[in-house]
Motif scaffolding. Sequence first.
Motif, PDB file in Angstrom:
ATOM      1  N   SER A 109      -7.302   2.895  -6.544  1.00  0.00           N
ATOM      2  CA  SER A 109      -7.722   4.276  -6.304  1.00  0.00           C
ATOM      3  C   SER A 109      -8.866   4.267  -5.299  1.00  0.00           C
ATOM      4  N   CYS A 110      -9.263   5.447  -4.875  1.00  0.00           N
ATOM      5  CA  CYS A 110     -10.483   5.633  -4.093  1.00  0.00           C
ATOM      6  C   CYS A 110     -10.394   4.954  -2.719  1.00  0.00           C
ATOM      7  N   ARG A 111      -9.669   5.595  -1.817  1.00  0.00           N
ATOM      8  CA  ARG A 111      -9.490   5.060  -0.460  1.00  0.00           C
ATOM      9  C   ARG A 111     -10.192   6.000   0.516  1.00  0.00           C
ATOM     10  N   LYS A 112     -11.417   5.655   0.845  1.00  0.00           N
ATOM     11  CA  LYS A 112     -12.225   6.449   1.762  1.00  0.00           C
ATOM     12  C   LYS A 112     -12.188   5.794   3.139  1.00  0.00           C
ATOM     13  N   PRO A 113     -11.569   6.430   4.138  1.00  0.00           N
ATOM     14  CA  PRO A 113     -11.382   5.773   5.434  1.00  0.00           C
ATOM     15  C   PRO A 113     -12.672   5.287   6.080  1.00  0.00           C
ATOM     16  N   HIS A 114     -13.779   6.015   5.914  1.00  0.00           N
ATOM     17  CA  HIS A 114     -14.995   5.625   6.621  1.00  0.00           C
ATOM     18  C   HIS A 114     -15.947   4.787   5.775  1.00  0.00           C
ATOM     19  N   HIS A 115     -15.465   4.250   4.652  1.00  0.00           N
ATOM     20  CA  HIS A 115     -16.303   3.302   3.926  1.00  0.00           C
ATOM     21  C   HIS A 115     -16.258   1.955   4.651  1.00  0.00           C
ATOM     22  N   PRO A 116     -17.403   1.280   4.817  1.00  0.00           N
ATOM     23  CA  PRO A 116     -17.444   0.036   5.601  1.00  0.00           C
ATOM     24  C   PRO A 116     -16.925  -1.168   4.828  1.00  0.00           C
ATOM     25  N   SER A 117     -15.683  -1.113   4.397  1.00  0.00           N
ATOM     26  CA  SER A 117     -15.029  -2.249   3.745  1.00  0.00           C
ATOM     27  C   SER A 117     -13.583  -2.265   4.204  1.00  0.00           C
ATOM     28  N   GLN A 118     -12.923  -3.394   4.008  1.00  0.00           N
ATOM     29  CA  GLN A 118     -11.543  -3.482   4.477  1.00  0.00           C
ATOM     30  C   GLN A 118     -10.610  -2.700   3.559  1.00  0.00           C
ATOM     31  N   ASP A 119      -9.571  -2.129   4.142  1.00  0.00           N
ATOM     32  CA  ASP A 119      -8.582  -1.343   3.416  1.00  0.00           C
ATOM     33  C   ASP A 119      -7.789  -2.256   2.481  1.00  0.00           C
ATOM     34  N   GLY A 120      -7.852  -1.965   1.168  1.00  0.00           N
ATOM     35  CA  GLY A 120      -7.122  -2.774   0.205  1.00  0.00           C
ATOM     36  C   GLY A 120      -5.619  -2.723   0.368  1.00  0.00           C
ATOM     37  N   LEU A 121      -5.102  -1.677   1.019  1.00  0.00           N
ATOM     38  CA  LEU A 121      -3.653  -1.601   1.208  1.00  0.00           C
ATOM     39  C   LEU A 121      -3.140  -2.681   2.141  1.00  0.00           C
ATOM     40  N   LEU A 122      -4.023  -3.297   2.918  1.00  0.00           N
ATOM     41  CA  LEU A 122      -3.603  -4.419   3.750  1.00  0.00           C
ATOM     42  C   LEU A 122      -3.174  -5.601   2.887  1.00  0.00           C
ATOM     43  N   GLN A 123      -3.748  -5.714   1.696  1.00  0.00           N
ATOM     44  CA  GLN A 123      -3.349  -6.784   0.793  1.00  0.00           C
ATOM     45  C   GLN A 123      -1.975  -6.518   0.195  1.00  0.00           C
ATOM     46  N   VAL A 124      -1.620  -5.240   0.038  1.00  0.00           N
ATOM     47  CA  VAL A 124      -0.260  -4.910  -0.400  1.00  0.00           C
ATOM     48  C   VAL A 124       0.737  -5.399   0.642  1.00  0.00           C
ATOM     49  N   ASP A 125       0.443  -5.144   1.905  1.00  0.00           N
ATOM     50  CA  ASP A 125       1.325  -5.599   2.978  1.00  0.00           C
ATOM     51  C   ASP A 125       1.441  -7.123   2.977  1.00  0.00           C
ATOM     52  N   LYS A 126       0.348  -7.800   2.767  1.00  0.00           N
ATOM     53  CA  LYS A 126       0.376  -9.269   2.747  1.00  0.00           C
ATOM     54  C   LYS A 126       1.247  -9.779   1.604  1.00  0.00           C
ATOM     55  N   LEU A 127       1.102  -9.181   0.428  1.00  0.00           N
ATOM     56  CA  LEU A 127       1.911  -9.601  -0.718  1.00  0.00           C
ATOM     57  C   LEU A 127       3.397  -9.366  -0.466  1.00  0.00           C
ATOM     58  N   LEU A 128       3.721  -8.209   0.100  1.00  0.00           N
ATOM     59  CA  LEU A 128       5.123  -7.897   0.354  1.00  0.00           C
ATOM     60  C   LEU A 128       5.708  -8.807   1.429  1.00  0.00           C
ATOM     61  N   ALA A 129       4.905  -9.160   2.415  1.00  0.00           N
ATOM     62  CA  ALA A 129       5.392 -10.078   3.447  1.00  0.00           C
ATOM     63  C   ALA A 129       5.798 -11.415   2.838  1.00  0.00           C
ATOM     64  N   GLU A 130       5.114 -11.814   1.770  1.00  0.00           N
ATOM     65  CA  GLU A 130       5.372 -13.116   1.160  1.00  0.00           C
ATOM     66  C   GLU A 130       6.429 -13.077   0.076  1.00  0.00           C
ATOM     67  N   SER A 131       6.551 -11.942  -0.652  1.00  0.00           N
ATOM     68  CA  SER A 131       7.349 -11.984  -1.886  1.00  0.00           C
ATOM     69  C   SER A 131       8.386 -10.877  -2.026  1.00  0.00           C
ATOM     70  N   ARG A 132       8.547 -10.010  -1.039  1.00  0.00           N
ATOM     71  CA  ARG A 132       9.373  -8.814  -1.239  1.00  0.00           C
ATOM     72  C   ARG A 132      10.831  -9.132  -1.569  1.00  0.00           C
ATOM     73  N   THR A 133      11.354 -10.273  -1.104  1.00  0.00           N
ATOM     74  CA  THR A 133      12.756 -10.617  -1.339  1.00  0.00           C
ATOM     75  C   THR A 133      12.943 -11.515  -2.556  1.00  0.00           C
ATOM     76  N   GLN A 134      11.854 -11.869  -3.237  1.00  0.00           N
ATOM     77  CA  GLN A 134      11.916 -12.786  -4.380  1.00  0.00           C
ATOM     78  C   GLN A 134      11.759 -11.990  -5.671  1.00  0.00           C
ATOM     79  N   ALA A 135      12.839 -11.842  -6.409  1.00  0.00           N
ATOM     80  CA  ALA A 135      12.845 -10.966  -7.579  1.00  0.00           C
ATOM     81  C   ALA A 135      11.806 -11.384  -8.616  1.00  0.00           C
ATOM     82  N   GLU A 136      11.552 -12.684  -8.735  1.00  0.00           N
ATOM     83  CA  GLU A 136      10.630 -13.149  -9.770  1.00  0.00           C
ATOM     84  C   GLU A 136       9.182 -12.805  -9.463  1.00  0.00           C
ATOM     85  N   SER A 137       8.823 -12.745  -8.177  1.00  0.00           N
ATOM     86  CA  SER A 137       7.409 -12.608  -7.825  1.00  0.00           C
ATOM     87  C   SER A 137       7.061 -11.320  -7.087  1.00  0.00           C
ATOM     88  N   CYS A 138       8.035 -10.517  -6.702  1.00  0.00           N
ATOM     89  CA  CYS A 138       7.703  -9.306  -5.952  1.00  0.00           C
ATOM     90  C   CYS A 138       7.191  -8.222  -6.902  1.00  0.00           C
TER      91      CYS A 138
END
Length: 649
Positions: free
Chosen positions: A147-176
């Motif tokens: 929760s709590c996604r403020k665009p101008h907060h000086p921290s990295q967007d956590g949704l980038l980690q969602v993209d990283k996880l999906l890049a690695e595991s999206r096709t693997q039923a056990e880990s996606c």
Amino acid sequence: MPEPTAEPVPTAHQQAPQDAGRAQTLPVILSGPVLRHCSDTQLTLWLATSHRCDFHFQLFENGEKRLDLQSGSDDLQVQTVQLGQHCFIQLLTACSDTALPHDRYLEYDLLTDGVALQQHLPHLCYDNQQRPGFTLKSRLDNLLHGSCRKPHHPSQDGLLQVDKLLAESRTQAESCPALLLFSGDQIYADEVAGPTLWAIHQLIERLGLFHEQFEGATVDNTASLLQSPACYYQREKLLPDTQANQGLLEQFFTGAKKPIFTASGAHNHLICVSEVIAMYLLVWSPSLWETLDLSAGEKSMPEPCRDRYRAEQAIIEDFVEGLPRVQRALAHIPTYMIFDDHDVTDDWNLTRGWEDAAYNHPFSRRIIGNALIGYWLCQGWGNQPRHFTDLNQEGLSHFTDQGISQHDQLVDRLLQWGQWHYHLDTQPKLIVLDTRTHRWRSERNPNKPSGLMDWESLSALQQQMIGEDAVILVSAAPVFGVKLIEAVQRVFTTFGKPLMVDAENWMAHPGAANVILNIFRHAQTPPHFIIISGDVHYSFVYDITLRHRHHSPEILQVTASGIKNCFPPTLLRWFDRLNRWLYASRSPLNLFTKRRAMRIKRRQPSGGNGLLFNQSGIGQVLLSKEFEHIEAREISHNKTVEFIKQGGH
């Protein structure tokens, strides 16, 4: 008299030939697609386009086509809402006569006017992929949440980690991951950076987003709002009864019913529908930013605010750089959402006095209603589209090719709507709570915090859970919070100042607190309970059981917040340290808390000294088949923190 029909915002491109040229320079897909509700027989996509489109949906398994649906057919339902000359919100529901396969990677394409997604959005596909895809899990064994996604907060967007996880595991039923949960504050309508507001106004002009008239305001309409000297960093001068904000507590609680907007960043509070819609488009899509010039906005800012504007611009530009990955992630995982206060305004419905004040002034009522319009169209109806049939039949008729007709009637309908909550018949069952519009209001004192849910809605919740072996409960605010922080909030509430400390927690209202705790103590409560929450801008995990009860239900609460926000670090370290000392397992202070019948064991974040983790990222919960092991972690840009079981109170 009937309300005047809204008209397009006047722009510098009013002549038809110029307007046609502008339409040709806009991308067809303005934002999205976002994969929303998915079931065995139904897939839902949300997107925004620059014109009305003909859609062709295709679903593939192992390269072979399973579905091939054209818009206009019964199997591909398309709901379109026009919000500007060149802005159309689309919700597509693709239906299958046969059950879709579980635990297999499926790919899809959405041809828009005959053009494939990859041609519209080359970055939407991962490497060596021609189409986006997803896995329909048979069990919710791997959840991402935040929760709590403020665009101008000086921290990295956590949704980038969602993209990283999906890049690695999206096709693997056990880990996606099975799905992504947003538990509140997907936008900050009440706290917008200057460069973001400048981009919003550029986008209003480019898309020809519709104008609206205001009643009870110092500005008559959207055009005069955008031209006002107080438009940037000074909107508190435009909000209703701003003197009440300056002497907020003294003036509001002397009996005067004045609408108030209490966010510390209300200097740039969103006001009109066009601003809210533009905000949603910009936080999920990179393509629109490419047409905007943030540097040009500095000269339009008040002189004292230009340094702030430049500092915010650097943060926003970094945020925008990550949006292609955010757009890609949201196209590859079923995503569910629920609002919290900042999606509308800070302290939304916090007390009965606040409600009496805010809803009895036409301008503040309109501002709140406009944010709800944005939530409905951009978040709410994608959760469970069939639940919105009645609202859509009535509400969508207000949208015309010239703007919103009978705007106030639409706002009234949304404020009366009582079905924002929903559940998924998954394994285990997932129940998402509306803790904002079913408040348990104090009848004796309008200054007391309202309960997050009233008796009726809590009773209905209990009925939903009876007979279930396990339940995942999504509550914007933690049910079991940090005791010291709740104690501080209780002190301020005692002195009639709940707005000063955002006294919004489940324990703040005796009725709501007792009922929710009794639900956990009920003999028919599911033996396994997972609570997903956010809101507080730090992360922590509790294991909870009942004292003096054999075969107690096992309750795990996982709080992950924020996706792009943090608590002031020094203050949180002191709160963490004092809370562990004052409310240790044998501390007598525990006897004075409402949850004294609960045994709460705090999990330790790996690699940390305290129990509260304070860094933006995304939460992840991993559930074993029999619930004997439940892992909770927070994934940030530079590390993954595991919350490890230990002793507690």
